[in-house]
Scaffold this motif. Structure first.
Motif, PDB file in Angstrom:
ATOM      1  N   TRP A   1      -6.477  -9.765   0.099  1.00 12.54           N
ATOM      2  CA  TRP A   1      -5.044  -9.340  -0.554  1.00 12.54           C
ATOM      3  C   TRP A   1      -4.836 -10.290  -1.345  1.00 12.54           C
ATOM      4  CZ3 TRP A   1      -4.422  -4.471  -0.672  1.00 12.54           C
ATOM      5  CH2 TRP A   1      -4.697  -3.727   0.736  1.00 12.54           C
ATOM      6  N   LEU A   2      -4.656 -10.089  -2.912  1.00 12.23           N
ATOM      7  CA  LEU A   2      -4.359 -11.039  -3.731  1.00 12.23           C
ATOM      8  C   LEU A   2      -2.639 -11.295  -3.558  1.00 12.23           C
ATOM      9  CD1 LEU A   2      -5.477  -9.340  -6.963  1.00 12.23           C
ATOM     10  CD2 LEU A   2      -6.793 -10.900  -5.356  1.00 12.23           C
ATOM     11  N   PRO A   3      -2.453 -12.674  -4.056  1.00 15.45           N
ATOM     12  CA  PRO A   3      -1.003 -12.996  -4.051  1.00 15.45           C
ATOM     13  C   PRO A   3      -0.229 -12.216  -4.921  1.00 15.45           C
ATOM     14  CG  PRO A   3      -2.557 -14.776  -4.295  1.00 15.45           C
ATOM     15  CD  PRO A   3      -3.349 -13.966  -4.458  1.00 15.45           C
TER      16      PRO A   3
ATOM     17  N   TRP B   1      -4.398  -4.783  -5.954  1.00 16.38           N
ATOM     18  CA  TRP B   1      -3.943  -5.564  -5.133  1.00 16.38           C
ATOM     19  C   TRP B   1      -4.711  -6.243  -4.333  1.00 16.38           C
ATOM     20  CZ3 TRP B   1       1.521  -5.059  -3.688  1.00 16.38           C
ATOM     21  CH2 TRP B   1       2.430  -4.507  -4.699  1.00 16.38           C
ATOM     22  N   GLY B   2      -5.874  -5.849  -4.108  1.00 18.41           N
ATOM     23  CA  GLY B   2      -6.987  -6.576  -3.139  1.00 18.41           C
ATOM     24  C   GLY B   2      -8.405  -6.303  -3.933  1.00 18.41           C
ATOM     25  N   ILE B   3      -9.119  -6.945  -2.879  1.00 15.15           N
ATOM     26  CA  ILE B   3     -10.627  -6.907  -3.135  1.00 15.15           C
ATOM     27  C   ILE B   3     -11.343  -6.450  -1.893  1.00 15.15           C
ATOM     28  CG2 ILE B   3     -12.715  -8.413  -3.663  1.00 15.15           C
ATOM     29  CD1 ILE B   3     -10.488 -10.780  -4.555  1.00 15.15           C
TER      30      ILE B   3
ATOM     31  N   VAL C   1     -15.206  -4.897  -4.716  1.00 20.43           N
ATOM     32  CA  VAL C   1     -14.534  -3.767  -5.795  1.00 20.43           C
ATOM     33  C   VAL C   1     -12.756  -4.072  -5.664  1.00 20.43           C
ATOM     34  CG1 VAL C   1     -16.373  -1.958  -5.290  1.00 20.43           C
ATOM     35  CG2 VAL C   1     -14.109  -1.891  -3.772  1.00 20.43           C
ATOM     36  N   MET C   2     -12.341  -3.836  -6.748  1.00 22.69           N
ATOM     37  CA  MET C   2     -10.857  -3.802  -6.846  1.00 22.69           C
ATOM     38  C   MET C   2     -10.406  -2.612  -5.973  1.00 22.69           C
ATOM     39  SD  MET C   2     -10.706  -4.423 -10.756  1.00 22.69           S
ATOM     40  CE  MET C   2      -9.358  -3.995 -11.299  1.00 22.69           C
TER      41      MET C   2
ATOM     42  N   GLN D   1      -6.039   0.767  -0.185  1.00 19.08           N
ATOM     43  CA  GLN D   1      -7.607   0.240   0.098  1.00 19.08           C
ATOM     44  C   GLN D   1      -8.606   1.278  -0.505  1.00 19.08           C
ATOM     45  OE1 GLN D   1      -8.579  -1.457   3.843  1.00 19.08           O
ATOM     46  NE2 GLN D   1      -6.464  -1.996   4.370  1.00 19.08           N
ATOM     47  N   LYS D   2      -8.066   2.067  -1.695  1.00 22.68           N
ATOM     48  CA  LYS D   2      -9.150   2.806  -2.438  1.00 22.68           C
ATOM     49  C   LYS D   2      -9.649   1.966  -3.560  1.00 22.68           C
ATOM     50  CE  LYS D   2      -7.147   7.159  -0.702  1.00 22.68           C
ATOM     51  NZ  LYS D   2      -6.367   8.282  -1.222  1.00 22.68           N
TER      52      LYS D   2
END
Length: 208
Positions: free
Chosen positions: A186-188, A133-135, A117-118, A123-124
């Motif tokens: 976490w995405l760059p 911002w992350g996976i 999930v995105m 982290q929600k």
């Protein structure tokens, strides 16, 4: 006289051109009705709203199901988002799926679905690309699995038209997850807010 119950086919396929549940458009779902895990290779024929084939359209799966590689677990499902390119690609409303090959592999059936999930900074789960911002990854099964993760960017929505994938970035390395585990990637900073969806598929494990 009682009718015998119908035996389901080994594999069943569902294609949804325009989603109504928040999933990506042009979603393909393949269900494995057998007790054997396989790595399938699929072949696609696109057609228009009248059922006419579109011979100049090239159909590919974002997860690579047209090349083979994605794992379809026993009694499980494999999903893929289709891309249509070439003359007439905007006319596609359906696709015929053919099983070109199916390699049997030694992989256990999933007890529960693996999820990706995105997530936002807290982290929600989020559906907002601006907060992507992350996976977040979860493997609830009592054995390790290997996942391949891709980020999808879609074209701007147009009236009565499926949203086409305009860009795909697949993470350079597969993700090995231990049994009953979760993980955050976490995405760059330079790609945050660019992508609209995250998808995954299983690969034959490299986790030991």
């Amino acid at each position: 006289m009682k009718r015998r119950p119908r035996t389901p086919p080994p594999f069943s396929v569902t294609y949804v051109a325009i989603s109504t549940d928040g999933s990506p458009d042009q979603m393909l779902t393949i269900r494995n009705n057998t007790e054997v895990s396989v790595v399938p290779t699929l072949r696609f024929v696109a057609y228009d709203v009248y059922g006419r084939e579109l011979p100049h359209v090239v159909t590919q799966g974002v997860n690579g199901s047209h090349r083979g590689g994605p794992l379809l677990p026993a009694a499980g499902v494999l999903t893929d988002v289709l891309r249509f390119d070439g003359q007439g690609s905007h006319l596609v409303r359906g696709v015929r799926v053919e099983l070109a090959a199916a390699e049997e592999v030694d992989h256990p059936a999933l007890e529960k679905d693996v999820t990706s999930v995105m997530i936002d900074l807290e982290q929600k789960a989020t559906a907002d690309p601006g907060e992507f911002w992350g996976i977040g990854l979860v493997n609830p099964n009592p054995f390790g699995i290997t996942m391949r993760i891709s980020l999808l960017e879609f074209e701007e929505p147009q009236r009565d038209q499926p949203r086409q994938v305009s860009d795909v970035v697949t993470l350079q390395e597969d993700v090995d997850m231990a049994s009953a585990s979760n993980h955050v990637i976490w995405l760059p900073e330079d790609v945050r807010g660019q992508f609209h969806e995250v998808i995954h598929h299983l690969r034959m494990p490299t986790y030991a």
